[in-house]
Design an enzyme around this catalytic site. Structure first.
Site, PDB file in Angstrom:
ATOM      1  N   LYS A  25      -5.558  -1.263  -4.449  1.00  0.00           N
ATOM      2  CA  LYS A  25      -6.397  -0.220  -3.839  1.00  0.00           C
ATOM      3  C   LYS A  25      -5.479   0.657  -2.991  1.00  0.00           C
ATOM      4  O   LYS A  25      -5.125   0.308  -1.869  1.00  0.00           O
ATOM      5  CB  LYS A  25      -7.456  -0.891  -2.953  1.00  0.00           C
ATOM      6  CG  LYS A  25      -8.766  -0.161  -2.811  1.00  0.00           C
ATOM      7  CD  LYS A  25      -8.688   1.238  -2.264  1.00  0.00           C
ATOM      8  CE  LYS A  25      -8.576   1.307  -0.765  1.00  0.00           C
ATOM      9  NZ  LYS A  25      -8.299   2.682  -0.283  1.00  0.00           N
ATOM     10  N   GLU A  77       0.682  -6.561   7.007  1.00  0.00           N
ATOM     11  CA  GLU A  77       1.810  -5.782   7.542  1.00  0.00           C
ATOM     12  C   GLU A  77       1.177  -4.650   8.337  1.00  0.00           C
ATOM     13  O   GLU A  77       0.597  -3.732   7.763  1.00  0.00           O
ATOM     14  CB  GLU A  77       2.642  -5.188   6.394  1.00  0.00           C
ATOM     15  CG  GLU A  77       3.228  -6.192   5.447  1.00  0.00           C
ATOM     16  CD  GLU A  77       4.414  -6.929   6.026  1.00  0.00           C
ATOM     17  OE1 GLU A  77       4.879  -6.570   7.126  1.00  0.00           O
ATOM     18  OE2 GLU A  77       4.874  -7.885   5.383  1.00  0.00           O
ATOM     19  N   CYS A 105       5.937   2.529   9.849  1.00  0.00           N
ATOM     20  CA  CYS A 105       5.461   1.430  10.702  1.00  0.00           C
ATOM     21  C   CYS A 105       6.567   0.903  11.602  1.00  0.00           C
ATOM     22  O   CYS A 105       6.314   0.470  12.722  1.00  0.00           O
ATOM     23  CB  CYS A 105       4.913   0.322   9.828  1.00  0.00           C
ATOM     24  SG  CYS A 105       6.071  -0.159   8.559  1.00  0.00           S
ATOM     25  N   GLU A 150       0.919   3.022  19.142  1.00  0.00           N
ATOM     26  CA  GLU A 150       1.596   3.605  17.984  1.00  0.00           C
ATOM     27  C   GLU A 150       1.068   5.028  17.764  1.00  0.00           C
ATOM     28  O   GLU A 150      -0.136   5.239  17.676  1.00  0.00           O
ATOM     29  CB  GLU A 150       1.291   2.753  16.752  1.00  0.00           C
ATOM     30  CG  GLU A 150       1.999   3.222  15.511  1.00  0.00           C
ATOM     31  CD  GLU A 150       1.685   2.348  14.304  1.00  0.00           C
ATOM     32  OE1 GLU A 150       0.501   2.072  14.061  1.00  0.00           O
ATOM     33  OE2 GLU A 150       2.620   1.941  13.607  1.00  0.00           O
TER      34      GLU A 150
HETATM   35  P1  NAD Z   1      -5.532   2.119   7.459  1.00  0.00           P
HETATM   36  O1  NAD Z   1      -5.657   0.760   8.016  1.00  0.00           O
HETATM   37  O2  NAD Z   1      -6.497   3.155   7.893  1.00  0.00           O
HETATM   38  O3  NAD Z   1      -5.638   2.089   5.881  1.00  0.00           O
HETATM   39  C1  NAD Z   1      -4.817   1.263   5.093  1.00  0.00           C
HETATM   40  C2  NAD Z   1      -5.543   0.935   3.821  1.00  0.00           C
HETATM   41  O4  NAD Z   1      -6.694   0.161   4.147  1.00  0.00           O
HETATM   42  C3  NAD Z   1      -6.055   2.142   3.037  1.00  0.00           C
HETATM   43  O5  NAD Z   1      -5.907   1.895   1.661  1.00  0.00           O
HETATM   44  C4  NAD Z   1      -7.528   2.182   3.404  1.00  0.00           C
HETATM   45  O6  NAD Z   1      -8.313   2.782   2.428  1.00  0.00           O
HETATM   46  C5  NAD Z   1      -7.845   0.693   3.511  1.00  0.00           C
HETATM   47  N1  NAD Z   1      -9.014   0.353   4.317  1.00  0.00           N
HETATM   48  C6  NAD Z   1      -9.550   1.038   5.361  1.00  0.00           C
HETATM   49  N2  NAD Z   1     -10.644   0.388   5.830  1.00  0.00           N
HETATM   50  C7  NAD Z   1     -10.809  -0.723   5.077  1.00  0.00           C
HETATM   51  C8  NAD Z   1     -11.747  -1.799   5.081  1.00  0.00           C
HETATM   52  N3  NAD Z   1     -12.742  -1.861   5.960  1.00  0.00           N
HETATM   53  N4  NAD Z   1     -11.591  -2.779   4.176  1.00  0.00           N
HETATM   54  C9  NAD Z   1     -10.574  -2.750   3.288  1.00  0.00           C
HETATM   55  N5  NAD Z   1      -9.666  -1.760   3.224  1.00  0.00           N
HETATM   56  C10 NAD Z   1      -9.773  -0.756   4.115  1.00  0.00           C
HETATM   57  O7  NAD Z   1      -4.032   2.551   7.748  1.00  0.00           O
HETATM   58  P2  NAD Z   1      -3.323   3.906   7.348  1.00  0.00           P
HETATM   59  O8  NAD Z   1      -3.771   4.942   8.318  1.00  0.00           O
HETATM   60  O9  NAD Z   1      -3.455   4.173   5.896  1.00  0.00           O
HETATM   61  O10 NAD Z   1      -1.777   3.521   7.586  1.00  0.00           O
HETATM   62  C11 NAD Z   1      -1.178   3.625   8.813  1.00  0.00           C
HETATM   63  C12 NAD Z   1      -0.995   2.263   9.427  1.00  0.00           C
HETATM   64  O11 NAD Z   1      -0.299   1.401   8.535  1.00  0.00           O
HETATM   65  C13 NAD Z   1      -0.126   2.306  10.659  1.00  0.00           C
HETATM   66  O12 NAD Z   1      -0.688   1.519  11.681  1.00  0.00           O
HETATM   67  C14 NAD Z   1       1.194   1.715  10.208  1.00  0.00           C
HETATM   68  O13 NAD Z   1       1.970   1.163  11.213  1.00  0.00           O
HETATM   69  C15 NAD Z   1       0.760   0.731   9.197  1.00  0.00           C
HETATM   70  N6  NAD Z   1       1.862   0.439   8.251  1.00  0.00           N
HETATM   71  C16 NAD Z   1       2.490  -0.771   8.345  1.00  0.00           C
HETATM   72  C17 NAD Z   1       3.545  -1.078   7.495  1.00  0.00           C
HETATM   73  C18 NAD Z   1       4.263  -2.404   7.591  1.00  0.00           C
HETATM   74  O14 NAD Z   1       5.014  -2.736   6.685  1.00  0.00           O
HETATM   75  N7  NAD Z   1       4.065  -3.173   8.633  1.00  0.00           N
HETATM   76  C19 NAD Z   1       3.928  -0.159   6.524  1.00  0.00           C
HETATM   77  C20 NAD Z   1       3.267   1.060   6.454  1.00  0.00           C
HETATM   78  C21 NAD Z   1       2.213   1.340   7.332  1.00  0.00           C
END
Ligand code: NAD
Length: 489
Positions: A176, A251, A285, A383
């Site tokens: 997804k 992550e 991240c 962040e």
């Molecule tokens: P997000 O949590 O909003 O979304 C991530 C994913 O989760 C998307 O595909 C989204 O559609 C899905 N999602 C959202 N709500 C959901 C739910 N209720 N159930 C299941 N899936 C759901 O994050 P984002 O804004 O896309 O990404 C930014 C964040 O990701 C930042 O906090 C960043 O630090 C983190 N990040 C971490 C790493 C790592 O390796 N640690 C890498 C990249 C990004």
């Protein structure tokens, strides 16, 4: 560009027929629509992945056989690399060379896990028991149907970090992608199809996280959820998955420190500080967004950083020479600007950057350096996920370590010094899963990736990434000729 979902080896329209617009963050032009999967699509995809795992060939193939498909996918990405990089840049905004870099890493990730799939063959660990009437061994087996939920900052690369080890292990998967950047993930379906991957092994559902993502996480036939994204969503996924004891790896975010000692080469420090926070528009991240500089070096380093940050070429990621593109979408853009305004309200000084007004359209934030950020201010603690760095001086090594570790996050940390022993000491003192010495951000498929504290659970990449998709089974045999002697004395 794809307009359908990839389920059970076929391209299908979403059951409820919805779509989501794809917006170029540099021009705000809607240039495509992706399918918006909902719960009924999740149901069909999970059934396909379940069938492929329970009754299909995939988990029963040897690792060497699976490796051939992974290598074909790697080659498929390479064959289409210029086209895919163009799509990634239009979808996400990042400069084209960075998209090329990401996609080449994504291909490398499939090759790397192809090698590990081969190594799984014949892997048996004899377990030495204290009782020699028994012989025991441990074997590792694929854990079942896995769901991968990924963010928008490295669209195909983050997907590959999960799809490649899952397939190498023998799992089947539903991917997804983030609703803002699903284009290359859907193309991965076409690449897998061309590679001849058996049906149902990889299914790709674009759509909203709160709708189709949530439906996948709740599904009782899913064995594992591998998630990369924000802390609040990760925590919710963990709580939902706990109901049926799903395997969960997370992550999440970070607020990573970069400690620079006064014996550092100032030009190298400036270069790595900038790469640590401005690369990918700071939407990383592990970005080193809190910079701590030993006091004697601080004034000059700040001056040089501001000078160089002001020279970074901002523009459309497709234009040659662009180093900083737009942020991924309007809400991220507004969020980052809100963070900068709030930092000022809380007493910070904007040494350079902020809103970038050079273009009529698009989501632009200039490389921003904040000073005077209080230790309890939001800019220092939360962040921001944009090109915004907070910088402050420190006096002693102990103080630097204390400030560096004073965070609920523990994803990454960096240290720079000419003194190797000090670098090693500080590296060990950091409470973080990834530590860089004399650099910040380079990431290697072979090395473990993941966070301490609220930055996540589990590790991706390297052999640790494969462990995420395997169960360990003990097989113990009674090898003695003697009676067991419990009933028959
Ligand atoms: P997000 O949590 O909003 O979304 C991530 C994913 O989760 C998307 O595909 C989204 O559609 C899905 N999602 C959202 N709500 C959901 C739910 N209720 N159930 C299941 N899936 C759901 O994050 P984002 O804004 O896309 O990404 C930014 C964040 O990701 C930042 O906090 C960043 O630090 C983190 N990040 C971490 C790493 C790592 O390796 N640690 C890498 C990249 C990004």
């Amino acid at each position: 560009m794809q307009t359908k979902l990839y389920i059970n080896g076929e391209w299908v329209a979403p059951v409820e027929g919805g779509t989501l617009p794809v917006i170029d963050p540099a021009t705000e032009e809607v240039f495509h629509h992706i399918p918006a999967a909902t719960a009924p699509d999740a149901e069909i995809a999970v059934a396909a992945a379940r069938e492929a795992f329970d009754n299909g060939p995939w988990p029963r193939l040897t690792g060497a056989e699976r490796a051939k498909y992974l290598r074909a996918i790697a080659q498929g990405i390479r064959d289409r690399l210029p086209e895919l990089a163009h799509i990634e840049t239009r979808d996400n905004g990042k400069p084209l060379p960075e998209s090329e870099w990401d996609l080449s890493d994504a291909a490398g990730c499939f090759d790397f896990y192809a090698d590990l799939a081969e190594e799984l063959d014949g892997e048996v660990e004899e377990v030495k028991l204290a009782d020699d009437r028994f012989a025991s061994k441990a074997v590792r087996e694929p854990l079942g149907v896995a769901v991968a939920i990924v963010p928008w900052n490295y669209p195909l690369l983050m997907a590959s970090w999960k799809v490649a080890p899952a397939l190498a292990a023998g799992c089947t998967m539903i991917l997804k992608p983030a609703e803002t950047t699903s284009l290359t993930a859907l193309e991965l379906g076409a690449i897998a199809e061309a590679a001849g991957l058996p049906k149902g092994v990889l299914n790709i559902l674009s759509g909203k996280g709160s709708v189709v993502g949530q439906a996948l996480v709740e599904h009782p036939q899913v064995d594992k959820v591998a998630f990369t994204g924000s802390g609040p969503v990760g925590s919710r996924i963990m709580a939902t998955g706990a109901k049926d004891v799903k395997r969960i790896s997370l992550e999440l975010g970070g607020k990573s420190p970069f400690v620079v000692f006064a014996d550092s080469d100032i030009e190298k420090a400036v270069e790595w500080i900038m790469f640590g926070i401005f690369w990918n528009q700071g939407q990383v991240c592990s970005a080193t967004s809190r910079v701590l500089v030993e006091a004697p070096l601080y004034p000059r380093l700040l001056e040089r950083l501001v000078e160089e940050a002001g020279k970074i070429r901002i523009g459309n990621g497709l234009d040659e020479g662009t180093l900083l593109g737009p942020l991924v979408n309007k809400s991220q853009y507004e969020d980052v600007l809100r963070h900068i305004d709030r930092a000022v309200e809380q007493g910070a000084t904007v040494a350079c950057g902020g809103r970038h007004n050079g273009f009529d359209k698009g989501f632009w934030v200039a490389p921003t350096v904040l000073t005077d950020t209080a230790l309890d201010s939001d800019a220092w603690v939360e962040e921001i996920f944009g090109p915004v760095v907070c910088i402050r001086p420190f006096d002693t090594e102990d103080e630097a370590i204390r400030l560096a570790n004073d965070s609920r996050f523990g994803l990454a940390a960096a240290v720079m010094s000419a003194d190797e022993a000090r670098c090693e000491r500080v590296a060990r003192a950091f409470r973080a899963g990834i530590v860089w010495i004399n650099c910040s951000q380079p990431t290697f498929t072979e090395a473990p990736w993941g966070g301490y504290k609220q930055s996540g659970i589990g590790r991706e990449l390297g052999r640790w990434g494969l462990d995420n998709y395997l169960e360990t089974k003990q097989i113990t045999s009674f090898v003695s000729e003697e009676p067991w002697g419990w009933y028959l004395k």
